[in-house]
Design a protein around this motif. Structure first.
Motif, mmCIF file in Angstrom:
data_model
loop_
_atom_site.group_PDB
_atom_site.id
_atom_site.type_symbol
_atom_site.label_atom_id
_atom_site.label_comp_id
_atom_site.label_asym_id
_atom_site.label_seq_id
_atom_site.Cartn_x
_atom_site.Cartn_y
_atom_site.Cartn_z
ATOM 1 N N ASP A 1 0.762 4.391 -2.622
ATOM 2 C CA ASP A 1 0.575 5.773 -2.178
ATOM 3 C C ASP A 1 1.730 6.670 -2.637
ATOM 4 O O ASP A 1 1.516 7.804 -3.082
ATOM 5 C CB ASP A 1 0.457 5.827 -0.651
ATOM 6 C CG ASP A 1 -0.811 5.142 -0.141
ATOM 7 O OD1 ASP A 1 -1.758 4.974 -0.928
ATOM 8 O OD2 ASP A 1 -0.840 4.782 1.056
ATOM 9 N N TYR B 1 1.500 7.317 -6.385
ATOM 10 C CA TYR B 1 0.480 8.333 -6.660
ATOM 11 C C TYR B 1 1.006 9.731 -6.354
ATOM 12 O O TYR B 1 0.814 10.676 -7.148
ATOM 13 C CB TYR B 1 -0.761 8.035 -5.823
ATOM 14 C CG TYR B 1 -1.906 9.010 -6.016
ATOM 15 C CD1 TYR B 1 -2.726 8.929 -7.142
ATOM 16 C CD2 TYR B 1 -2.169 10.008 -5.072
ATOM 17 C CE1 TYR B 1 -3.781 9.814 -7.324
ATOM 18 C CE2 TYR B 1 -3.211 10.897 -5.240
ATOM 19 C CZ TYR B 1 -4.012 10.802 -6.365
ATOM 20 O OH TYR B 1 -5.047 11.680 -6.546
ATOM 21 N N GLU B 2 1.672 9.876 -5.221
ATOM 22 C CA GLU B 2 2.232 11.176 -4.838
ATOM 23 C C GLU B 2 3.245 11.660 -5.866
ATOM 24 O O GLU B 2 3.324 12.840 -6.179
ATOM 25 C CB GLU B 2 2.873 11.101 -3.457
ATOM 26 C CG GLU B 2 1.895 11.082 -2.298
ATOM 27 C CD GLU B 2 1.056 12.349 -2.224
ATOM 28 O OE1 GLU B 2 1.646 13.457 -2.325
ATOM 29 O OE2 GLU B 2 -0.171 12.248 -2.074
ATOM 30 N N GLN C 1 0.815 -1.211 0.000
ATOM 31 C CA GLN C 1 0.000 0.000 0.000
ATOM 32 C C GLN C 1 0.852 1.267 0.000
ATOM 33 O O GLN C 1 0.545 2.227 -0.705
ATOM 34 C CB GLN C 1 -0.930 0.005 1.218
ATOM 35 C CG GLN C 1 -1.893 1.190 1.253
ATOM 36 C CD GLN C 1 -2.879 1.173 0.095
ATOM 37 O OE1 GLN C 1 -3.574 0.192 -0.116
ATOM 38 N NE2 GLN C 1 -2.940 2.264 -0.664
ATOM 39 N N ASN C 2 1.938 1.258 0.770
ATOM 40 C CA ASN C 2 2.777 2.463 0.815
ATOM 41 C C ASN C 2 3.451 2.722 -0.528
ATOM 42 O O ASN C 2 3.705 3.865 -0.895
ATOM 43 C CB ASN C 2 3.808 2.386 1.948
ATOM 44 C CG ASN C 2 4.806 1.264 1.775
ATOM 45 O OD1 ASN C 2 4.548 0.305 1.036
ATOM 46 N ND2 ASN C 2 5.937 1.364 2.451
ATOM 47 N N ASN D 1 -6.829 7.892 -5.752
ATOM 48 C CA ASN D 1 -5.753 7.745 -4.767
ATOM 49 C C ASN D 1 -4.781 6.674 -5.246
ATOM 50 O O ASN D 1 -4.914 6.161 -6.378
ATOM 51 C CB ASN D 1 -6.329 7.372 -3.386
ATOM 52 C CG ASN D 1 -7.328 6.229 -3.478
ATOM 53 O OD1 ASN D 1 -7.121 5.259 -4.213
ATOM 54 N ND2 ASN D 1 -8.416 6.325 -2.729
ATOM 55 N N GLY D 2 -3.831 6.304 -4.398
ATOM 56 C CA GLY D 2 -2.832 5.313 -4.784
ATOM 57 C C GLY D 2 -3.430 3.947 -5.069
ATOM 58 O O GLY D 2 -3.006 3.259 -6.005
ATOM 59 N N THR D 3 -4.410 3.559 -4.279
ATOM 60 C CA THR D 3 -5.059 2.257 -4.500
ATOM 61 C C THR D 3 -5.726 2.214 -5.857
ATOM 62 O O THR D 3 -5.579 1.242 -6.609
ATOM 63 C CB THR D 3 -6.102 1.992 -3.390
ATOM 64 O OG1 THR D 3 -5.446 1.964 -2.125
ATOM 65 C CG2 THR D 3 -6.809 0.661 -3.629
#
Length: 259
Positions: free
Chosen positions: A149, A152-153, A145-146, A192-194
Motif C-alpha cells: 500500500d 503504491y501511494e 500488505q502495508n 491498488n497496492g495489491t
C-alpha cells in the motif's frame, strides 16, 4: 494372613546407572532437537545461497564498501560495484533497463524501487523463493500488505508505460528497454497496492496480510532517506537471524552435554 511387603534398598550403583541413563537420554533428545531444528531452518531460512542471475555471486560474502543495499553488507549476493548504480539519484538505469522511460521517478517512488532491487540482487535470503524452473528468478515472495500500500501511494502519481516490468518492455538488439505503449499514471495502470505488488514484477511477489510471514523489503517503508530506503531489515530476515541464533544456542548446549 497378610502378605509381607519387602522394601528392597536400591544400591548406590543403580542410582548412578539411572542418572547416567537419564543424562544419555537428555543428550540424545538434545541432539535430536538440534538436528530437527537444523532441518527446519534449512527449509525455511536459506542463508548461504544466492539466485543464479548474471549479477549474482555463487554464494554470499561480505561487501563492506557497498554504496546502497547496506543491509546486506555482511552477507551479500551482489558485489559492491553493482550498488554504485543505485547510489545515484535520480537513478537513470540499472544494467540495461532504464527507469526513466516515462520521466524521472519521484524520490519516494524511486526509494521503493531501490528496496525491491536490493532484495532481488543482494539478499542472501531471496533464494528461499527461487523460481522452480528459472533459477535466476524469484516467485511468490510475500510482501506485507502495508508495504504494498505504501509503495503504491509513493508511485501513484508517477508514470509508466508497461504493467509488467519484466516482460512487457520492447527490447532492442542491445537489450535496452523501450515503451511500446503510451505512458500513463501508476494509479491508472494498477488498481491498488495489491495489484501493483502482484503485477509489476510478474509473479515474483504476492501481498500478504500476515506480517509475521511477510518479507517486505523494509520495516520502515515510509522512510524517504536514501540510506534507509535500501538498508532496512525485512521481517523475514529478522526471523531468519533469530532462528540462526537459536540454532547456535542449541549447538552450544549439545557440546556442553557431550563433554
Amino acid at each position: 494372613m497378610r502378605k509381607a511387603i519387602y522394601c528392597v534398598p536400591v544400591p548406590q550403583r543403580s542410582i548412578a546407572q539411572k542418572e547416567s541413563r537419564r543424562g544419555k537420554s537428555q543428550t540424545t533428545m538434545l541432539r535430536f532437537a538440534v538436528t530437527l531444528f537444523a532441518v527446519i531452518m534449512s527449509s525455511t531460512c536459506q542463508k548461504f545461497g544466492c539466485l543464479e542471475g548474471s549479477t549474482h555471486k555463487l554464494k554470499p560474502s561480505p561487501e563492506p564498501n557497498m554504496r546502497e543495499c547496506t543491509l546486506y553488507s555482511k552477507s551479500s549476493c551482489c558485489y559492491a560495484d553493482f550498488t554504485v548504480q543505485l547510489a545515484r539519484s535520480p537513478v537513470i538505469k540499472i544494467s540495461n533497463s532504464y527507469w526513466n522511460r516515462c520521466g524521472q521517478l519521484s524520490k519516494p517512488c524511486e526509494d521503493f524501487m531501490k528496496k525491491i532491487e536490493c532484495f532481488y540482487r543482494c539478499s542472501p535470503y531471496a533464494a528461499r523463493w527461487i523460481h522452480p524452473s528459472y533459477t535466476a528468478a524469484i516467485r511468490s515472495v510475500p510482501l506485507c500488505q502495508n508495504f504494498c500500500d505504501d509503495w503504491y501511494e509513493a508511485c501513484k502519481d508517477d508514470s509508466t508505460c508497461v504493467r509488467n516490468w519484466l516482460t512487457d518492455w520492447e527490447r532492442d538488439r542491445s537489450g535496452e528497454n523501450h515503451c511500446n505503449n503510451e505512458c500513463i499514471l501508476y494509479s491508472e495502470m494498477y488498481r491498488n497496492g495489491t495489484d501493483m505488488c502482484q503485477s509489476m514484477w510478474g509473479k515474483s511477489f504476492k501481498s500478504s496480510k500476515e506480517s509475521s510471514s511477510s518479507s517486505s523489503s523494509s520495516s520502515s517503508s515510509s522512510s524517504s532517506s536514501s540510506s534507509s530506503s535500501s538498508s532496512s531489515s525485512s521481517s523475514e530476515e529478522r526471523a531468519c537471524r533469530k532462528k540462526l541464533l537459536k540454532f547456535e544456542k542449541l549447538k552450544g548446549e549439545e557440546e556442553e552435554h557431550t563433554r
